[in-house]
Design an enzyme around this catalytic site. Structure first.
Site, short mmCIF file in Angstrom:
data_model
loop_
_atom_site.label_atom_id
_atom_site.label_comp_id
_atom_site.label_asym_id
_atom_site.label_seq_id
_atom_site.Cartn_x
_atom_site.Cartn_y
_atom_site.Cartn_z
N GLU A 102 50.01 55.73 34.61
CA GLU A 102 50.25 56.84 35.56
C GLU A 102 51.70 57.32 35.47
OE1 GLU A 102 48.39 54.48 38.80
OE2 GLU A 102 47.29 56.34 39.21
N GLU A 122 42.15 49.65 37.01
CA GLU A 122 42.18 49.36 38.44
C GLU A 122 40.82 48.99 39.03
OE1 GLU A 122 43.91 51.73 36.99
OE2 GLU A 122 45.84 52.06 37.97
N1 3HC Z 1 51.29 42.39 38.43
C1 3HC Z 1 51.79 41.17 38.62
N2 3HC Z 1 51.72 40.16 37.73
C2 3HC Z 1 51.09 40.42 36.58
C3 3HC Z 1 50.54 41.68 36.29
C4 3HC Z 1 50.66 42.70 37.28
N3 3HC Z 1 50.19 43.92 37.09
N4 3HC Z 1 49.98 41.64 35.07
C5 3HC Z 1 50.18 40.39 34.59
N5 3HC Z 1 50.86 39.66 35.51
C6 3HC Z 1 51.31 38.27 35.38
C7 3HC Z 1 50.16 37.30 35.21
O1 3HC Z 1 49.66 36.88 36.46
C8 3HC Z 1 50.82 36.18 34.43
O2 3HC Z 1 51.57 35.44 35.35
P1 3HC Z 1 51.75 33.84 35.14
O3 3HC Z 1 52.45 33.69 33.84
O4 3HC Z 1 52.54 33.42 36.34
O5 3HC Z 1 50.36 33.29 35.12
C9 3HC Z 1 51.82 36.91 33.53
O6 3HC Z 1 52.02 38.19 34.14
C10 3HC Z 1 51.31 37.14 32.12
O7 3HC Z 1 50.02 37.73 32.19
P2 3HC Z 1 48.83 37.26 31.23
O8 3HC Z 1 48.78 35.78 31.19
O9 3HC Z 1 47.63 38.00 31.68
O10 3HC Z 1 49.36 37.79 29.81
P3 3HC Z 1 48.53 38.42 28.63
O11 3HC Z 1 49.51 38.69 27.56
O12 3HC Z 1 47.34 37.60 28.34
O13 3HC Z 1 47.97 39.83 29.18
C11 3HC Z 1 48.11 41.96 30.29
C12 3HC Z 1 48.87 40.85 29.52
C13 3HC Z 1 47.08 42.62 29.37
C14 3HC Z 1 49.10 42.96 30.76
C15 3HC Z 1 47.34 41.33 31.47
O14 3HC Z 1 48.25 40.55 32.20
C16 3HC Z 1 46.74 42.31 32.42
O15 3HC Z 1 45.66 42.80 32.15
N6 3HC Z 1 47.40 42.58 33.56
C17 3HC Z 1 46.89 43.42 34.58
C18 3HC Z 1 46.95 44.86 34.21
C19 3HC Z 1 46.42 45.71 35.34
O16 3HC Z 1 45.37 45.47 35.89
N7 3HC Z 1 47.19 46.74 35.73
C20 3HC Z 1 46.82 47.59 36.78
C21 3HC Z 1 47.43 47.09 38.03
S1 3HC Z 1 46.88 47.95 39.47
C22 3HC Z 1 47.77 49.38 39.49
O17 3HC Z 1 48.50 49.65 38.59
C23 3HC Z 1 47.57 50.22 40.70
C24 3HC Z 1 48.11 51.59 40.55
O18 3HC Z 1 47.11 52.46 40.13
C25 3HC Z 1 48.66 52.10 41.82
#
Ligand code: 3HC
Ligand code: NAI
Length: 694
Positions: A102, A122
């Site tokens: 975004e 999301e």
């Molecule tokens: N917020 C907070 N913490 C996050 C995060 C996020 N968005 N994404 C990842 N983390 C944290 C994980 O909990 C993990 O923490 P830990 O080491 O303490 O366990 C650390 O970051 C590393 O994450 P992964 O183990 O998942 O690492 P990978 O390399 O396997 O994957 C990733 C990376 C693909 C970015 C995966 O973490 C992921 O899919 N994250 C979520 C992405 C997501 O859903 N984003 C949308 C968020 S909602 C949003 O944006 C709302 C908006 O529209 C207003």
């Protein structure tokens, strides 16, 4: 500092620095907002934004959800970026997700490094893109593609994003900062000016009514895809500003739902589950060569998973003919991976003909680092196999069993190296299902446990620690809620009503449709196995045995609880008369059950057994149980797992149900001591997750 500011000639460079994934927490939002204002005040001609470390922003900071929001809010930040009087350029790499995408769409120009993935995931967290994504994406790619991307949450590759018009430029490789600076200089040379997406007219409307039906059908009870659809559709009839307001309204509604809480719990639990205090500082053993014993359904699947993860595999069968048959099973699995584009033809050939050996000669296991037994579920056979393994396995090899129910400690005790013995309980099909229960025996040494977890990760599995008991975490709980369903049938419900209730709850299949899929003969054999030691107070239905005696084993014979015609199922007319006959034999009169009563019984049995599993230390934490049920048993992810669901319902009501049911059947309905304690102390399962957090 989470955003660094640097003036590079005429370009203000904002470097996000919030490891590990540059989540858009309050510090980053403030840093970006201040950076834009400072760039304008400094007289910069353009702003470049990029992320340090492994990625551009991977989204909003999920840990902030459910807490009081702290400004600047992400939608306001996106609007401020878009309203900047000078061009703002996004230079991206890694995972450009959610709020991260975004922000990128609010920038006026974008460049992305190949290999990146862009998406709006999301809905998978129970919410919708809440920072303008539902209004800006359709203006960039049209309604159909925006609806597809937003309601499925599936990311696209950088090259696909370029084709769709989400980004302006793709670079084969290089550092985002350097690529972005070069692109910014080009843009300035061409006299580029700000180009707000919000000022682009909304695209042509599509057949929203039929698309909505499709989205709702696929969502199967999940609220977020449908609400996300509605937010996108709003862009067709409202101004950009009013569309944003509608998006915000829907976003806030979803934020308050139990589904959002369940899905976010699942997200963090999936990451927490492999963090074991006992493994802190313990190094796993090196693994490059796997031995598999038994090449039936499971052995072939395990071998396939190992091959696909780049490991060498030696598979042992009883005869060379059986070894050839196993080879064919693996070939079939691998050709599936080839068809789905997971491997190339030459990789397929290498895996099948170089990396894999199938043989009847146990001596070939001498180089294996981990040996996984997947022979018949019979203690005598398993012990014989472990005795043979011992004679050939190298010192330090991990000796694993894929047993579903048998006592791992007994297997370990039959060897001279019980410390090296572990359970690796895969789920069928083993090369597809992501769950792996790592079963730790009384004598398993921590290094072997660590190796089990490291192997699980290498195979792309979510590994969950389990202690030893009949059925371990998952099958033990399954057996309890299946029993409750069986009792409900004897008491008056039909299997079809029960299946419908559970399918409405969100399971892909109800328990009786699952039984048909697994094969009714399996339960039949299990009932015979347990008959000799069964407590006389246990209520065990016998009508299913009649079905089995008639050769109705479920899907594989075309008849079971249902009659199968291709992919369609219909109720088997023979079943209800058999049930009626059994009720008559037992002198039971059929009560009528409401759907809600059925659900309460089923879930009470599941939660109660799960609480016992945690209370006895079989599962380390409630979240471990949730992950097992979510990843291996089709529990709807949007309920977060049985124990998260229980917390959200309120534990006192569940305990009261159990105590109520116990009045009729005190043998089956014995409340878990842990559940009683939690209710008495006014605590939740999630409190335990936090207590044992690592
Ligand atoms: N917020 C907070 N913490 C996050 C995060 C996020 N968005 N994404 C990842 N983390 C944290 C994980 O909990 C993990 O923490 P830990 O080491 O303490 O366990 C650390 O970051 C590393 O994450 P992964 O183990 O998942 O690492 P990978 O390399 O396997 O994957 C990733 C990376 C693909 C970015 C995966 O973490 C992921 O899919 N994250 C979520 C992405 C997501 O859903 N984003 C949308 C968020 S909602 C949003 O944006 C709302 C908006 O529209 C207003
Ligand atoms: P299967 O019957 O399909 O395969 C067993 C294979 O082991 C046969 O091919 C047989 O020839 C071979 N075998 C038997 N004795 C042997 C020996 N001494 N040496 C080498 N090979 C030998 O059984 P399946 O379904 O693959 O199950 C295997 C194990 O996995 C069992 O312990 C089962 O409980 C467990 N399991 C099964 C699951 C399932 O869904 N089928 C799921 C998870 C675990």
């Amino acid at each position: 500092m989470t955003v660094h500011y640097e003036l590079c000639v005429e370009i203000a460079v904002l470097a996000a620095d919030n490891p590990p994934v540059n989540a858009l927490g309050v510090g980053v939002r403030q840093g970006l907002q201040d950076g834009i204002a400072r760039a304008v005040a400094d007289g910069a001609k353009a702003v470049l934004i990029y992320g340090r470390g492994r990625t551009w922003f991977a989204g909003a900071d999920i840990r902030e959800f459910g807490k009081t929001p702290v400004p600047p809010m992400l939608p306001d930040l996106c609007n401020a970026i878009e309203a900047a009087p000078i061009p703002v350029i996004a230079a991206m790499h890694g995972t450009i997700l959610g709020g991260g995408l975004e922000v990128a769409m609010a920038c006026h120009y974008s460049i992305c490094v190949a290999g990146a993935r862009l998406g709006l995931p999301e809905v998978g967290l129970g919410i919708l893109p809440g920072a303008g994504g539902t209004q800006r994406l359709p203006r960039l790619v049209g309604f159909e593609q925006a609806i597809e991307m937003i309601t499925t949450g599936r990311p696209v590759s950088a090259s696909r994003a370029l084709e769709m018009g989400i980004i302006d430029k793709l670079a084969e490789d290089g550092a985002a900062r350097d690529l972005g600076l070069a692109y910014a200089l080009d843009l300035l040379a061409q006299g580029a000016t700000p180009r707000p997406v919000s000022q682009t007219p909304a695209p042509e409307a599509v057949d929203f009514a039929s698309l909505k039906q499709q989205v709702a059908a696929k969502a199967r009870g999940q609220l977020s895809p449908v609400a996300a659809f509605e937010a996108v559709e709003a862009a067709s009839r409202l101004s950009f500003t009013d569309g944003l307001a509608e998006e915000r309204r829907l976003f806030k509604t979803l934020m308050e739902t139990d589904q959002r809480k369940g899905l976010i719990h699942a997200f963090f639990a999936e990451r927490q589950v492999s963090k074991l205090p006992e493994l802190a500082g313990v190094r796993p053993r090196e693994v490059s060569q796997i031995g598999v014993i038994g090449g039936g359904t499971m052995g072939a699947g395990i071998a396939t998973a190992a091959l696909l993860a780049g490991l060498g595999v030696t598979l042992i069968e009883t005869t060379s003919e059986a070894a050839d048959a196993a080879h064919q099973r693996i070939a079939k699995n691998l050709s599936g991976a080839l068809k789905r584009g997971k491997i190339t033809q030459s990789e397929h050939n290498e895996l099948l003909h170089i990396k894999l050996k199938t043989t009847a000669d146990y001596a070939q296991l001498s180089t294996a680092d981990v040996i996984i037994e997947a022979v018949f579920e019979d203690m005598t056979v398993k012990k014989q196999v472990f005795a043979q393994i011992e004679t050939v396995a190298k010192p330090g090899a991990v000796l694993a069993s894929n047993t579903s129910y048998l006592d791992l400690n007994e297997i370990a005790a039959s060897t001279t190296r019980p410390g090296d013995v572990i359970g690796l309980h895969f789920f069928s099909p083993a090369h597809v299902m992501r769950l792996l229960e790592v079963v730790i025996g009384d004598q398993t040494v921590p290094e072997v446990t660590a190796t089990g977890f490291a192997l699980g990760k290498r195979l792309g599995k979510v590994a969950v620690r389990s202690g030893v008991c009949d059925g371990f975490i998952g099958n033990r709980i399954l057996s309890a809620y299946r029993t409750a369903a069986d009792h409900t049938i004897l008491d008056g419900a039909s299997p079809y009503q029960i299946d419908r209730v559970l399918e409405d709850f969100g399971f892909a299949m109800g328990p009786f449709a699952v039984a048909d899929l697994a094969g009714l003969d399996i339960g039949w054999a299990n009932r015979k196995r347990l008959a000799a030691t069964r407590d006389p107070r246990e209520r065990v239905p016998q009508y299913v045995d009649r079905l089995c005696e008639d050769g109705c084993f479920g899907q594989k014979t075309g008849r079971g609880y249902y009659v199968y015609d291709g992919k369609t199922r219909s109720e088997n007319p023979d079943v209800m008369p058999l049930i009626d006959a059994e009720r008559a034999r037992l002198g039971l009169s059929a009560q009528s059950f409401s759907d809600a009563q059925i659900l309460r019984r089923y879930m009470a049995a599941m939660v109660n057994e799960a609480a016992k599993v945690v209370g006895e230390g079989i599962a380390l934490r409630p979240l471990d149980v949730d992950i097992v049920l979510l990843m291996g048993y089709g529990f709807p992810r949007y309920h977060g797992g049985p124990l998260k669901w229980a917390d959200l319902q309120g534990l006192p009501a569940i305990l009261a149900d159990i105590d109520g049911f116990a009045k009729d059947d005190p043998y089956f309905w014995q409340a878990a001591p842990l559940l009683r304690d939690l209710v008495a102390q006014n605590r939740t399962f999630d409190d335990l997750n936090k207590e044992t957090g690592t």
